[in-house]
Design a protein around this motif. Structure first.
Motif, PDB file in Angstrom:
ATOM      1  N   THR A 106       0.847  -1.189   0.000  1.00 42.57           N
ATOM      2  CA  THR A 106       0.000   0.000   0.000  1.00 42.57           C
ATOM      3  C   THR A 106       0.882   1.239   0.000  1.00 42.57           C
ATOM      4  O   THR A 106       1.979   1.231   0.547  1.00 42.57           O
ATOM      5  CB  THR A 106      -0.918   0.074   1.243  1.00 42.57           C
ATOM      6  N   ASP A 120      -6.120  19.003   0.255  1.00 43.08           N
ATOM      7  CA  ASP A 120      -7.500  19.187  -0.170  1.00 43.08           C
ATOM      8  C   ASP A 120      -7.745  18.429  -1.470  1.00 43.08           C
ATOM      9  O   ASP A 120      -7.163  18.753  -2.502  1.00 43.08           O
ATOM     10  CB  ASP A 120      -7.787  20.673  -0.379  1.00 43.08           C
ATOM     11  N   LEU A 121      -8.617  17.442  -1.385  1.00 44.85           N
ATOM     12  CA  LEU A 121      -8.896  16.621  -2.567  1.00 44.85           C
ATOM     13  C   LEU A 121      -9.649  17.383  -3.638  1.00 44.85           C
ATOM     14  O   LEU A 121      -9.618  17.034  -4.817  1.00 44.85           O
ATOM     15  CB  LEU A 121      -9.725  15.400  -2.170  1.00 44.85           C
ATOM     16  N   ALA A 150      -6.097  16.985  -6.924  1.00 44.22           N
ATOM     17  CA  ALA A 150      -6.897  15.946  -7.577  1.00 44.22           C
ATOM     18  C   ALA A 150      -6.142  15.379  -8.774  1.00 44.22           C
ATOM     19  O   ALA A 150      -6.087  14.167  -8.982  1.00 44.22           O
ATOM     20  CB  ALA A 150      -8.250  16.518  -8.012  1.00 44.22           C
ATOM     21  N   SER A 177      -2.261   7.576  -9.022  1.00 51.27           N
ATOM     22  CA  SER A 177      -3.094   6.390  -9.171  1.00 51.27           C
ATOM     23  C   SER A 177      -2.782   5.675 -10.480  1.00 51.27           C
ATOM     24  O   SER A 177      -2.614   4.452 -10.521  1.00 51.27           O
ATOM     25  CB  SER A 177      -4.567   6.818  -9.108  1.00 51.27           C
ATOM     26  N   SER A 233      -1.935  -0.560  -3.821  1.00 51.84           N
ATOM     27  CA  SER A 233      -3.156   0.210  -3.657  1.00 51.84           C
ATOM     28  C   SER A 233      -2.812   1.536  -3.002  1.00 51.84           C
ATOM     29  O   SER A 233      -1.842   1.628  -2.250  1.00 51.84           O
ATOM     30  CB  SER A 233      -4.170  -0.539  -2.789  1.00 51.84           C
ATOM     31  N   LEU A 234      -3.632   2.530  -3.309  1.00 52.58           N
ATOM     32  CA  LEU A 234      -3.358   3.877  -2.833  1.00 52.58           C
ATOM     33  C   LEU A 234      -4.367   4.271  -1.755  1.00 52.58           C
ATOM     34  O   LEU A 234      -5.570   4.340  -2.024  1.00 52.58           O
ATOM     35  CB  LEU A 234      -3.442   4.848  -4.016  1.00 52.58           C
ATOM     36  N   ILE A 235      -3.867   4.525  -0.561  1.00 51.89           N
ATOM     37  CA  ILE A 235      -4.732   5.028   0.506  1.00 51.89           C
ATOM     38  C   ILE A 235      -4.607   6.540   0.499  1.00 51.89           C
ATOM     39  O   ILE A 235      -3.517   7.077   0.710  1.00 51.89           O
ATOM     40  CB  ILE A 235      -4.323   4.474   1.877  1.00 51.89           C
ATOM     41  N   ILE A 236      -5.703   7.213   0.215  1.00 53.81           N
ATOM     42  CA  ILE A 236      -5.650   8.669   0.109  1.00 53.81           C
ATOM     43  C   ILE A 236      -6.311   9.313   1.317  1.00 53.81           C
ATOM     44  O   ILE A 236      -7.421   8.943   1.689  1.00 53.81           O
ATOM     45  CB  ILE A 236      -6.364   9.151  -1.172  1.00 53.81           C
ATOM     46  N   THR A 237      -5.629  10.258   1.930  1.00 52.26           N
ATOM     47  CA  THR A 237      -6.232  10.984   3.042  1.00 52.26           C
ATOM     48  C   THR A 237      -6.040  12.478   2.826  1.00 52.26           C
ATOM     49  O   THR A 237      -5.126  12.903   2.131  1.00 52.26           O
ATOM     50  CB  THR A 237      -5.591  10.615   4.391  1.00 52.26           C
ATOM     51  N   SER A 238      -6.931  13.235   3.430  1.00 55.15           N
ATOM     52  CA  SER A 238      -6.874  14.682   3.289  1.00 55.15           C
ATOM     53  C   SER A 238      -6.605  15.321   4.643  1.00 55.15           C
ATOM     54  O   SER A 238      -7.176  14.927   5.657  1.00 55.15           O
ATOM     55  CB  SER A 238      -8.200  15.180   2.722  1.00 55.15           C
ATOM     56  N   LEU A 263      -1.489   6.153   8.867  1.00 56.78           N
ATOM     57  CA  LEU A 263      -0.874   5.448   7.740  1.00 56.78           C
ATOM     58  C   LEU A 263       0.365   4.673   8.188  1.00 56.78           C
ATOM     59  O   LEU A 263       0.619   3.563   7.720  1.00 56.78           O
ATOM     60  CB  LEU A 263      -0.512   6.446   6.635  1.00 56.78           C
TER      61      LEU A 263
END
Lengths: 355, 355
Positions: free
Chosen positions: A79, A86-87, A93, A100, A109-114, A129
């Motif tokens: 991961t 800010d998404l 974005a 991605s 896999s990509l774990i995205i957090t803001s 994370l």
DNA sequence: TTGAAAGCGCTACCAA
DNA sequence: TTGGTAGCGCTTTCAA
């Protein structure tokens, strides 16, 4: 042997819609789980015959290895953690989209957090994370200090900073050459005939400071003095950011005597606010005041006055960040930090074009 | 007891920067890992004294439980998979942001993947998320068929569809009431005096069909006949989507006799393209032709002609999807599928306002 | 209130 | 070429 038909059926009956395990395949085929494991990972020391049988059965049963079990042993989770302020912001974005795409098909896999631009929240998200043992982190940081990166380093997890960097922190970095951004936008205004050029700067980040530096460099190169009153900040509270901040800042600038005849803005939303303030004051763009933004991420062609903007190629930043992240996870031992800078590109539109 | 200073030091030296385990804490304190585990999970049958000691040591060592090990036993990964067609699209970016916010602090992480509007790629991404044993999936699907959802159901993993739904598939769904969107936008045009109202529709998705249906309903309610030639599609190839598609579609509409005096567009980018085509033809907005879009996600206030748009409250959709997803993971057994529809809201701007 | 034993699904290591 | 054994870090069960 336990692979008597009855036993198998019974086991299946008990495990209902539980996922297929290596053990199930091994029992079906009268092999050991070790053999199955080796086939799965393409180990060389397996007979061709056995190989085929195992692969066939895997496909039949739609076998999916259990990542958790694998991670427990190998220490790799496959991961990647991505932290952005800010998404919704098109720059981030686009970066997320490019990362991605950049890791697609590599098993990650990509774990995205803001972080919502909140340094404290960012630290929490990073901690989460790290607790998840992501293999590598990609961070567009909202921090003021370098402390939280030290904590990542302690954990021995590699990370890539994007967009914003930190003085005195030798870290992997991918971003745009912000001084070049500032020079490019400002030089264009000069070239279009502006002489009293103002700058609406961003918050205390490396990007904002770099662009301001570039602005000053361009003025200096043209023999124009830098006037402090022509550099204004936007407020730092949420609502002051972006267009509203640009609007207010521009009202201040319009009060100056002599009035600026060009404004170089830290980003596009600020430039939008600036243009609105100028039009509201009954002035013309670009005849009275030319405007240049940075980012080129809006539907700039459809604006009241299409906005000239310095494009920072966010897709390339994302792509490079993905490449660097993948390189870091497959590298053994620590690697010397690298910096990769993308070159900006000027996109000229009506807001600055005086023919 | 093994917590003699030397022993502890030596062990640490051996495990270098490896993460702290329950075992380490247990040995330090002369307890068993079971006790540590119980304290961690707030089990009641632990002595207050022991509890405190354990908690203290956990904090000192900055203990982080190993998710992989936990997942291996419990079968829960504490991850949520999100699949969207395009991260750059402000609607999906806003949904992702809202889901991210909605699960914050609940211990879940969000794995975000993009299908790039490609049904096949979407299936691969979903397969990867299933292999990772995410606890629940949230999907804005680009599928044409229902087949891949069946596969998710077979795995027994709950999922929430957002934005687009599928006839005959009883699944959890969160989205906007698309017929209401269509009625609202169209009725507004009628109310502003338009009578020859055209519609630029989207691709063969539930959202596009619903909005078209609403358009027809609004016309019918006002006693206006639906004219097939006033409904045009945009091309389905990547470049035809959005603004360029809207531009081309509008050129077709402008050739009609009598010319439409209002256009209801499937989304905002299409509306942008439409407005450009109208202005390029030397016509006025809204005097000659009024325009309404859907989504309200652009910097609509700053456009050449600020765009009236039907807001579908993407933040609410994301929030509700997050709530539903959390509900599904904590529910035991299968739950009856639910549908939650958000009400749209009309945001009137200059592109349709005739006073 | 505490802990010993078993085991989740897989891989590493080494012996056969 | 194949597989037995051990064990990753944790939770579950049940006995003390």
């Amino acid at each position: 042997m336990s692979n008597v038909p009855g036993g198998g059926e019974k086991r299946k009956a008990v495990r209902r819609n539980a996922p297929v395990r290596m053990k199930d395949i091994a029992q079906d085929l009268g092999l050991s789980t070790v053999t199955i494991s080796k086939v799965l990972r393409g180990h060389s020391d397996i007979g061709e015959e056995t190989r085929k049988r195992v692969l066939k059965r895997m496909k039949e049963l739609n076998y999916q290895p259990n990542f958790a079990a694998r991670a427990l042993i190998t220490g790799r989770t496959w991961t990647i953690g991505l932290v952005v302020p800010d998404l919704l912001h098109p720059f981030f974005a686009q970066v997320a989209k490019a990362i991605s795409a950049g890791i697609r098909g590599q098993g990650y896999s990509l774990i995205i957090t803001s972080s919502e631009e909140d340094p404290e929240l960012e630290q929490q998200e990073i901690a989460q994370l790290l607790a998840r043992r992501v293999d590598v982190l990609v961070i567009a940081s909202a921090q003021w200090t370098v402390e939280s990166f030290r904590r990542i380093e302690e954990r021995g997890i590699p990370y890539v900073l994007i967009d914003r960097r930190f003085a005195g922190l030798p870290a992997n970095f991918v971003g745009v050459d912000d001084e070049a951004v500032g020079r490019m936008g400002t030089a264009h205004l000069i070239q279009q005939g502006s002489r009293r050029i103002a700058h609406i700067r961003g918050p205390e980040t490396s990007t904002a400071l770099g662009r301001m530096e570039g602005y000053k460099q361009a003025l200096a190169a043209a023999g124009i003095a830098v006037r402090p009153e022509r550099i204004v900040s936007i407020g730092s509270s949420g609502d002051d950011r972006g267009a509203p901040g640009g609007y207010e800042a521009t009202k201040t600038l319009l009060g100056l005597k002599p009035r600026p005849d060009g404004i170089f803005c830290f980003n596009d939303p600020i430039a939008l606010g600036a243009m609105r303030a100028i039009l509201d004051a009954g002035l013309r763009i670009p005849e009275d005041i030319a405007v240049v933004g940075c980012g080129n991420v809006l539907y700039s062609d459809f604006l009241r006055v299409p906005l000239t903007s310095v494009d920072q190629d966010s897709a390339a930043i994302g792509r490079l960040a993905a490449e660097m992240a993948l390189r870091l996870v497959s590298a053994k031992g620590t690697v010397r930090p690298r910096t990769e800078l993308v070159s900006p590109r000027l996109v000229v539109r009506a807001s600055s074009l005086r023919k």
